[in-house]
Every structure is written in C-alpha cells, then in structure tokens.
Design a protein around this motif. Sequence first.
Motif, mmCIF file in Angstrom:
data_model
loop_
_atom_site.group_PDB
_atom_site.id
_atom_site.type_symbol
_atom_site.label_atom_id
_atom_site.label_comp_id
_atom_site.label_asym_id
_atom_site.label_seq_id
_atom_site.Cartn_x
_atom_site.Cartn_y
_atom_site.Cartn_z
ATOM 1 N N UNK A 1 -5.938 51.703 25.006
ATOM 2 C CA UNK A 1 -5.154 52.769 24.378
ATOM 3 C C UNK A 1 -4.656 53.823 25.362
ATOM 4 N N UNK B 1 -8.638 48.817 19.463
ATOM 5 C CA UNK B 1 -7.722 48.155 18.540
ATOM 6 C C UNK B 1 -8.200 46.838 17.988
ATOM 7 N N UNK C 1 -2.064 42.690 13.594
ATOM 8 C CA UNK C 1 -1.217 43.884 13.640
ATOM 9 C C UNK C 1 -0.446 43.876 14.954
ATOM 10 N N UNK D 1 1.507 45.991 16.771
ATOM 11 C CA UNK D 1 1.388 47.010 17.820
ATOM 12 C C UNK D 1 0.037 46.946 18.523
ATOM 13 N N UNK D 2 -1.017 46.656 17.744
ATOM 14 C CA UNK D 2 -2.338 46.525 18.345
ATOM 15 C C UNK D 2 -2.349 45.345 19.315
ATOM 16 N N UNK E 1 -12.759 55.110 14.381
ATOM 17 C CA UNK E 1 -11.477 55.816 14.391
ATOM 18 C C UNK E 1 -10.397 55.093 13.600
ATOM 19 N N UNK F 1 -8.517 52.495 13.995
ATOM 20 C CA UNK F 1 -7.267 52.101 14.646
ATOM 21 C C UNK F 1 -6.945 50.641 14.351
ATOM 22 N N UNK F 2 -7.977 49.892 14.029
ATOM 23 C CA UNK F 2 -7.742 48.502 13.615
ATOM 24 C C UNK F 2 -7.675 48.489 12.084
ATOM 25 N N UNK G 1 -9.388 62.580 8.303
ATOM 26 C CA UNK G 1 -8.606 61.375 8.563
ATOM 27 C C UNK G 1 -9.116 60.492 9.685
ATOM 28 N N UNK G 2 -10.225 60.833 10.293
ATOM 29 C CA UNK G 2 -10.714 60.071 11.438
ATOM 30 C C UNK G 2 -10.951 58.603 11.064
ATOM 31 N N UNK H 1 -7.251 64.501 16.738
ATOM 32 C CA UNK H 1 -6.998 63.533 15.658
ATOM 33 C C UNK H 1 -6.011 64.115 14.640
ATOM 34 N N UNK I 1 -1.354 55.791 18.083
ATOM 35 C CA UNK I 1 -1.593 55.729 19.532
ATOM 36 C C UNK I 1 -1.293 54.354 20.094
ATOM 37 N N UNK I 2 -0.559 53.552 19.347
ATOM 38 C CA UNK I 2 -0.392 52.167 19.777
ATOM 39 C C UNK I 2 0.801 51.946 20.687
ATOM 40 N N UNK J 1 -0.638 63.962 9.306
ATOM 41 C CA UNK J 1 -1.287 63.981 7.991
ATOM 42 C C UNK J 1 -1.288 65.365 7.340
#
Lengths: 468, 197
Positions: free
Chosen positions: A35, A64, A76, A78-79, A410, A412-413, A433-434, B19, B27-28, B42
Amino acid sequence: MGKTLFEKIWDRHVVRTIEGGPSVLYIDRHFIHEVTSPQAFQGLQKRGLPVFRPKQVVATADHNVPTLHQELPIREELSRKQVDMLVQNCAAFGIDLYGLGHPYQGIVHVIGPELGVTQPGMTIVCGDSHTSTHGAFGTIAFGIGTSEVEMVLATQCLLQGRPKLMRINVEGKLREGVLSKDIILYIISQLSASGATGYFVEYAGEAIRALSMEGRMTICNMSIEMGARGGLIAPDETTFKYLQGREFSPKGDAWEKSLAYWKTLHTDADAIFDREILIRAEDIEPMITYGTNPGMGIGVSQQVPSLSSIPEKEQGNFRKSLEYMGLRDGQPIRGQKVDYVFIGSCTNSRIEDLRLVASFVKGKKKAEGVEVWIVPGSKQVEKAARAEGLDRIFEEAGFQLRQPGCSACLGMNEDKIPAGKYCISTSNRNFEGRQGPNARTLLASPLTAAVAAVTGKVEDVRAYLNAG
Amino acid sequence: MNRIISTIVPINIENIDTDQIIPARFLKATSREGFGKNLFRDWRYEQDDESKPKKDFPLNNPTWNGKVLVAGKNFGCGSSREHAAWAIKDHGFDAVVSSFFADIFRNNALNNFLLPVQVSDDFLQKIFEAANRDPSTVIDINLETQTIRIENTGEQESFDINPYKKTCLLNGYDDIDYLLSLRKEIETFENSNQSVA
Ligand code: SF4
C-alpha cells in the motif's frame, strides 16, 4: 551520566547531525508492503535510481490480500493491481518478497520477528505506523510516510529529529485474566490518544519483564495509539531465547558476537528520561474501548463515563463519539451485545494468541448470530495452528479460521464489518469506519474477545475463569 | 512557499485520524494524484454516495473555502498513510492549522510542501470564533517570520518550525536530494561497521 537504551541505539546510527536540524539516521532494516510503497518506487524510477541496499529490504503483501482462497487471483481489481505492482517492483529492484503463496507471507510486523529479521539494537522502519511492534526486541522501530520510504530505498537513511524520551514502568504482577493487551489499553486510557506525542517510550518494570515476546510485541505495537513515535523494551533472556535458531538470526560465532552486543542494550541506572510514569499492574482489569479512539477505554466492570465527568470543552467530541458507537453515557459496558468477533491484526494474531483463544473455547460453541473470524498473522502461524489442531477446536466452536493478512483490522480487502454492527476486535484502532463504513469497534484482548464469541456479549473474563 | 493569505475551512473536531482524512479503501491507487476527491469521504457523503453530500460538513458548505484547513487538536493521528497529506494538498489546501499534530503526519505534510502550523489552544479557539462570527475571516501565515495572524482582529501568534525544514520549504528543496548528496558519507559509515546490519 549513563545512557538510555534508546540513546545507545540512536547514537550508533547517526551518520551526521545537521546543525539546528534533524540527524541523518542509518536504517538497518526496511520492511515494505503493497500500500505505501508504489509511489516510492515510482519516485525512484523518475530519478533513475536503484535501491541502494536491496538486501536490507524485506517485502510482503498483507493489507489488501483476501483471507479466503488465497490460491485464486484477487477478485478486487485495484487490490490485485497493487499487489501485482509490489511483485513487479521487488523483481525489478532485487528485493526479497514474501508475497501471496509464499510460506513466509503474513502481516509485516508478524513476519519480521518470526523470521528473525528483527534483532536487538537495530533501526527499523516501514511505511506503516505499527512498525513500533519491533521495538519489543530492543530496536528503534517506527513508521514513516511514503516520501520517507523513497528516501530509505534510495539512501538507506532518513532525516529524523531526536524524540523526547519517556519511560513507563509497570510494576507488580498482573491479576488473573489480564493480558498484555489490557496493560497497553490501560496505559493509553490513562495518557490519552495524544499523551505520548513527541516521545519514544521505553516500557520497563516487573510486569513487562514477565511477558513473553508475543506479549511485549502487543504492547509496543500500540505505542503509536497514544501518539508515541515508537516504543521499546530492553532485550533479555526471553528475547534471546525467542531469536535463537530463527531463519535469519545469526548463527554460530556470529550469534555469540551478537549476543555479547545485545547484552549491553539496556538503560543505565543513572540515565535520565524527559518523563517517567508508574503504573501498578494490580490496578489493571480486563479492558475494553467504548469510543472512537484507543484512548477511550475502561475496565470491563466499569461504566461508559458520564457526560458530566468530561471537561466541557471535550463534551462535543465525546458526544459525537458515543453517537457513532450507539452507546449511552453512564451505561455499563458489560452485557453490551456484539455481532462480530475479529481475532487478528499485528496486535494479536500470533500463535500464542490463537492458543489462548483455543484453550478457552475448547468444547464450547459460539453464540447464536455472532460471526467469528480468526485471522492468523502469518502463514507460519496458520501452519502451526493447524499442526497443533487448533483449527479443529475453532471449527467445532463455529469459528472461521481464515488465511493471513490485515483483514478486518482496516477492511481494505473484502473483510468488512457491516454498518451499525458491533465488532469486538483484538486489533489496535477503533476509529470511525476503520473496520468498514459505520462499523462499531470495541477493542479488547483475545481472551475478552473469545468470551464475547461464546456469550455474544461483552463480559468479564474473570467470571468465566473462576467458574473453570 | 513563503506566505499563505487566505480564508479558512474550519473543522472543529479533535483527534482527526488519517482514517477519517482518507479511508483505507481509497488507498489502492499506485500514483500520488487524485486523492483530493475522497478527502474526508465518510464525513462528506451519506452512505458513501457522491450524489448525497452532507450539507453541514464544511467541505460541502459554500460558506467555507480557502487554502487553510483549521482543525481541532491532535490532527493526523493514527495511520502513517502519506495519502492523507496528498489528499489535503490535492483538494487545494496549502496549510493546516491545529493546536497539536501527530508526528508522522507532520513529517508527511512537510515532505509535500503542506505547512503544518501549530498554535496554542487559545489561539485556535480565537480562529474558530473569528470565523464563526465572520466566515470571510482571512488568515495570514508568514513562514519567513513564523507568524500567523487573524486579519480582521489583528491577533497574532508565532509558531515553531525546524530551521532546516524551514529552509527546505522556502527554497523548495526536498530531503531526498540532500540525502543523495551524502551517499559517499553513508558508505563510509557502513564500512566503519558501526551499524549492526
Ligand atoms: S494488521 Fe492492521 S494495524 Fe497491523 S499492519 Fe495491518 S492494517 Fe496495520
């Protein structure tokens, strides 16, 4: 005057000091992940530069990656692109990569120590704030931004101002059911989410000495959650025993030589800190957070603070936080229902954590309606868990043992907690939102999380331990 | 970068973590550009939907605009993601004013020519109050003299900045050029075997 542990390591790594400015600090080990590295490699390419010391860089893919079906291409797009980019960059610049499918893959702060890459006395950086984890081995380890990742790739050095030094002494013995996670959540609740900003923290005292390496890593990991640049613990027999025989630990004569050096790495008796704090281990009970920063934590037997106990200036933020969490001020936290249980992240996903959870849930079943994810910190942790039969215990309890990565820490995935749901999590951040947009996170120890998994609520683990 | 004279966008919230500034799911990307549109994502939109801006959030409220973001204490805590600084800069801010910055964020901001201006709690309140009374309040930040001034009240305060960093910002140098110029010295350091690598 004597030196602190931090100063001993720092002084040895200063290449030069700029008058009135930062020092040029030499970096021994640099961890990278998918990342925060692509823009740094792009910067190197733009300047036409190679990586200066590729053998001092270790890469893995963690943020990711999916935690189910890692053998398949990442769904996904972008990942997938970001992970592929890491593979390309590592190949192009000659960096060892423990990527998806590799038996050493895992969360960067889990694999470094596990492989013996992390060793006492080193300076270690990574484009990730929880790099502080490695401080458990008596290293100066801290998180950096992507521009700094580029600097270290290009020169193996960083410009750094020397932080102030704080020592936190945790004296006495922990009570039953209280884990290292509870120590650090307690410390942060006392100091606040910004209480150690500008400092590097050394953790010392009887209760810290008594911890395993895994327990020490959990403490150092969360240093950043009170704003500290990093945290460290002097190496001792526990450290040496952990490191002996690991893949990249020194061997033979080199081991003896290293050991002699490592034994000098402690704070001298007459060294001075800018700030010292005393914590009594007996005062700590199993902890849980109720708010949206890691400083908003209480003992499980306590109540969410009442609005009137909060200084007037801070009431607005406090109210906003409780509103997000769907909790009332003054309510007991015990009995709060949970929907998800996440046991994982670089804070608590090591084999010791999984063993502890397994020993508690053995023969029990998860509560109805609760979803439980166990995400090991690395391939090696996963392998050990299976070899020890923990997978069967989890399966019988109705838990999912997934594959390694950052996962719901987090989100992200694909591992996200749905909006409005409560998740008791062994990770390190309960920010809004984490774990997914509008997800509600309660941070706790693996044991408190395990109890929540079988009861469906926040409970006091001590009641269950005593009941046998 | 020497002087920033502008109206402000106030976000009077403490402990704004990275965050919130840029959520992880954005962040991708593999380049530095384009993060501004997801700044405070958000807090900015209902249900993650760009067609549903939250009207009272300062970035959506036409009352507020300018090159200076003013926020509550402990700004930029949490994740080390430099994407937070990129997003703020990409949105069009040149400075962030707060009474306290998290360390990593401060470095990231400086490395991207985004000026973190740390003021006292009192002065921060004065800025919020002045802007609430009059949204067209202009702030004058002078890097050379290290002062920040509220134009219509005349109140001012000085701020700290590392002298090395100040020179870099004023002259547009970045750290990497400096470090690259030291490559020989770094090699000598390595050969002296001081480090344990
Ligand atoms: S597990 Fe969580 S805190 Fe740790 S490195 Fe991954 S995202 Fe960061």
